[in-house]
Scaffold this motif. Structure first.
Motif, mmCIF file in Angstrom:
data_model
loop_
_atom_site.group_PDB
_atom_site.id
_atom_site.type_symbol
_atom_site.label_atom_id
_atom_site.label_comp_id
_atom_site.label_asym_id
_atom_site.label_seq_id
_atom_site.Cartn_x
_atom_site.Cartn_y
_atom_site.Cartn_z
ATOM 1 N N ASN A 1 0.802 -1.225 0.000
ATOM 2 C CA ASN A 1 0.000 0.000 0.000
ATOM 3 C C ASN A 1 0.836 1.277 0.000
ATOM 4 N N LYS A 2 2.092 1.179 -0.401
ATOM 5 C CA LYS A 2 2.957 2.363 -0.369
ATOM 6 C C LYS A 2 2.656 3.349 -1.498
ATOM 7 N N ILE A 3 2.128 2.874 -2.603
ATOM 8 C CA ILE A 3 1.757 3.753 -3.716
ATOM 9 C C ILE A 3 0.304 4.171 -3.516
ATOM 10 N N SER A 4 0.055 5.480 -3.522
ATOM 11 C CA SER A 4 -1.294 5.962 -3.232
ATOM 12 C C SER A 4 -2.169 6.091 -4.478
ATOM 13 N N ASN A 5 -1.553 6.275 -5.661
ATOM 14 C CA ASN A 5 -2.355 6.439 -6.872
ATOM 15 C C ASN A 5 -1.621 5.877 -8.079
ATOM 16 N N VAL A 6 -2.265 4.933 -8.754
ATOM 17 C CA VAL A 6 -1.784 4.405 -10.024
ATOM 18 C C VAL A 6 -2.703 4.950 -11.099
ATOM 19 N N ILE A 7 -2.107 5.579 -12.095
ATOM 20 C CA ILE A 7 -2.890 6.203 -13.160
ATOM 21 C C ILE A 7 -2.586 5.491 -14.470
ATOM 22 N N PHE A 8 -3.621 4.982 -15.118
ATOM 23 C CA PHE A 8 -3.484 4.462 -16.468
ATOM 24 C C PHE A 8 -3.771 5.624 -17.413
ATOM 25 N N VAL A 9 -2.776 5.983 -18.226
ATOM 26 C CA VAL A 9 -2.920 7.095 -19.157
ATOM 27 C C VAL A 9 -2.984 6.510 -20.563
ATOM 28 N N CYS A 10 -4.154 6.597 -21.156
ATOM 29 C CA CYS A 10 -4.363 6.060 -22.501
ATOM 30 C C CYS A 10 -4.318 7.199 -23.507
ATOM 31 N N PHE A 11 -3.436 7.070 -24.477
ATOM 32 C CA PHE A 11 -3.328 8.098 -25.507
ATOM 33 C C PHE A 11 -4.494 7.976 -26.494
ATOM 34 N N GLU A 12 -4.876 6.746 -26.812
ATOM 35 C CA GLU A 12 -5.924 6.506 -27.796
ATOM 36 C C GLU A 12 -7.263 6.213 -27.119
ATOM 37 N N LYS A 13 -8.340 6.662 -27.737
ATOM 38 C CA LYS A 13 -9.680 6.487 -27.202
ATOM 39 C C LYS A 13 -10.057 5.018 -27.063
ATOM 40 N N ASP A 14 -9.660 4.174 -28.019
ATOM 41 C CA ASP A 14 -10.047 2.767 -27.926
ATOM 42 C C ASP A 14 -9.415 2.094 -26.701
ATOM 43 N N ASN A 15 -8.159 2.421 -26.381
ATOM 44 C CA ASN A 15 -7.548 1.891 -25.159
ATOM 45 C C ASN A 15 -8.278 2.422 -23.922
ATOM 46 N N TYR A 16 -8.605 3.696 -23.931
ATOM 47 C CA TYR A 16 -9.327 4.294 -22.809
ATOM 48 C C TYR A 16 -10.645 3.550 -22.571
ATOM 49 N N ASP A 17 -11.376 3.277 -23.640
ATOM 50 C CA ASP A 17 -12.663 2.595 -23.517
ATOM 51 C C ASP A 17 -12.504 1.185 -22.948
ATOM 52 N N ILE A 18 -11.463 0.479 -23.372
ATOM 53 C CA ILE A 18 -11.205 -0.871 -22.864
ATOM 54 C C ILE A 18 -10.916 -0.824 -21.366
ATOM 55 N N TYR A 19 -10.026 0.071 -20.949
ATOM 56 C CA TYR A 19 -9.687 0.202 -19.528
ATOM 57 C C TYR A 19 -10.897 0.655 -18.722
ATOM 58 N N SER A 20 -11.670 1.553 -19.253
ATOM 59 C CA SER A 20 -12.855 2.045 -18.556
ATOM 60 C C SER A 20 -13.822 0.897 -18.278
ATOM 61 N N GLN A 21 -14.044 0.060 -19.273
ATOM 62 C CA GLN A 21 -14.941 -1.077 -19.094
ATOM 63 C C GLN A 21 -14.391 -2.045 -18.041
ATOM 64 N N LEU A 22 -13.104 -2.373 -18.131
ATOM 65 C CA LEU A 22 -12.498 -3.309 -17.172
ATOM 66 C C LEU A 22 -12.542 -2.773 -15.740
ATOM 67 N N LEU A 23 -12.154 -1.528 -15.572
ATOM 68 C CA LEU A 23 -12.095 -0.937 -14.232
ATOM 69 C C LEU A 23 -13.489 -0.721 -13.642
ATOM 70 N N THR A 24 -14.463 -0.432 -14.493
ATOM 71 C CA THR A 24 -15.841 -0.296 -14.026
ATOM 72 C C THR A 24 -16.403 -1.647 -13.602
ATOM 73 N N GLN A 25 -16.114 -2.694 -14.391
ATOM 74 C CA GLN A 25 -16.588 -4.048 -14.055
ATOM 75 C C GLN A 25 -16.071 -4.519 -12.704
ATOM 76 N N GLN A 26 -14.851 -4.165 -12.380
ATOM 77 C CA GLN A 26 -14.306 -4.630 -11.093
ATOM 78 C C GLN A 26 -14.555 -3.626 -9.972
ATOM 79 N N GLY A 27 -15.259 -2.548 -10.269
ATOM 80 C CA GLY A 27 -15.645 -1.582 -9.247
ATOM 81 C C GLY A 27 -14.506 -0.672 -8.797
ATOM 82 N N THR A 28 -13.477 -0.546 -9.636
ATOM 83 C CA THR A 28 -12.324 0.286 -9.273
ATOM 84 C C THR A 28 -12.587 1.754 -9.544
ATOM 85 N N ILE A 29 -13.321 2.039 -10.616
ATOM 86 C CA ILE A 29 -13.657 3.446 -10.914
ATOM 87 C C ILE A 29 -15.171 3.587 -11.046
#
Length: 175
Positions: free
Chosen positions: A147-175
């Motif tokens: 727990n030493k890292i307080s924030n991990v940020i996934f930075v997606c340059f392309e919209k399609d990568n952003y959409d994939i991460y958004s779906q995954l992180l929403t499904q697991q209740g992270t965002i």
């Protein structure tokens, strides 16, 4: 601890460390690697050369740390993701290693905020969905035990990568 998702340019992130999807030579290249070297200036390349002189190339799945030069971050962690060949378990394990070894190195340098690009999904041809699943699992597994890292940020340059991460992180209740 939290995980954040952004669409944008990783070279603009004001965090402790940004992660570079490097190649084994550590001498810059295309995609995010080239962008980080260009934006950060010659200090990054100079430190990468010193690392190469000391240890040789950076192995796939491993990570090294340098200054961030002119970037708003404090450091750059350079990690080498695998090239997608046939989607073997070894390729997937090496991509997981790239994320987890970057996180371990960040902890050793007292990093609290870290930003990741999409590793191996450009010229290394890793399917974006598979790579995102590995990235999210590697990061969440790491954060469960450290727990030493307080924030991990996934930075997606392309919209399609952003959409994939958004779906995954929403499904697991992270965002």
């Amino acid at each position: 601890m939290k995980i954040t998702l952004l669409q944008g340019d990783i070279t603009k992130m004001e965090v402790d460390v940004i992660v570079n999807a490097a190649n084994t030579s550590l001498l810059g290249g295309g995609g995010v690697d080239g962008a980080i070297h260009r934006a950060g200036g010659p200090a990054i390349l100079e430190e990468c050369r010193k690392i190469r002189d000391k240890q040789g190339r950076c192995a796939v799945g491993e990570a090294v740390i340098t200054t961030a030069g002119r970037l708003p971050a404090k450091y750059v962690i350079h990690t080498v993701g695998p090239v997608w060949n046939k989607g073997s378990d070894e390729e997937k394990a090496l991509l997981r290693d790239a994320y987890q070894n970057s996180l371990r190195l960040a902890v050793r340098h007292d990093v609290k905020t870290i930003a990741f690009p999409n590793i191996s999904t450009g010229v290394y041809r890793f399917p974006k969905q598979v790579a995102a699943e590995i990235a999210v699992a590697a990061v969440t597994d790491f954060l469960r035990t450290d727990n030493k890292i307080s924030n991990v940020i996934f930075v997606c340059f392309e919209k399609d990568n952003y959409d994939i991460y958004s779906q995954l992180l929403t499904q697991q209740g992270t965002i």
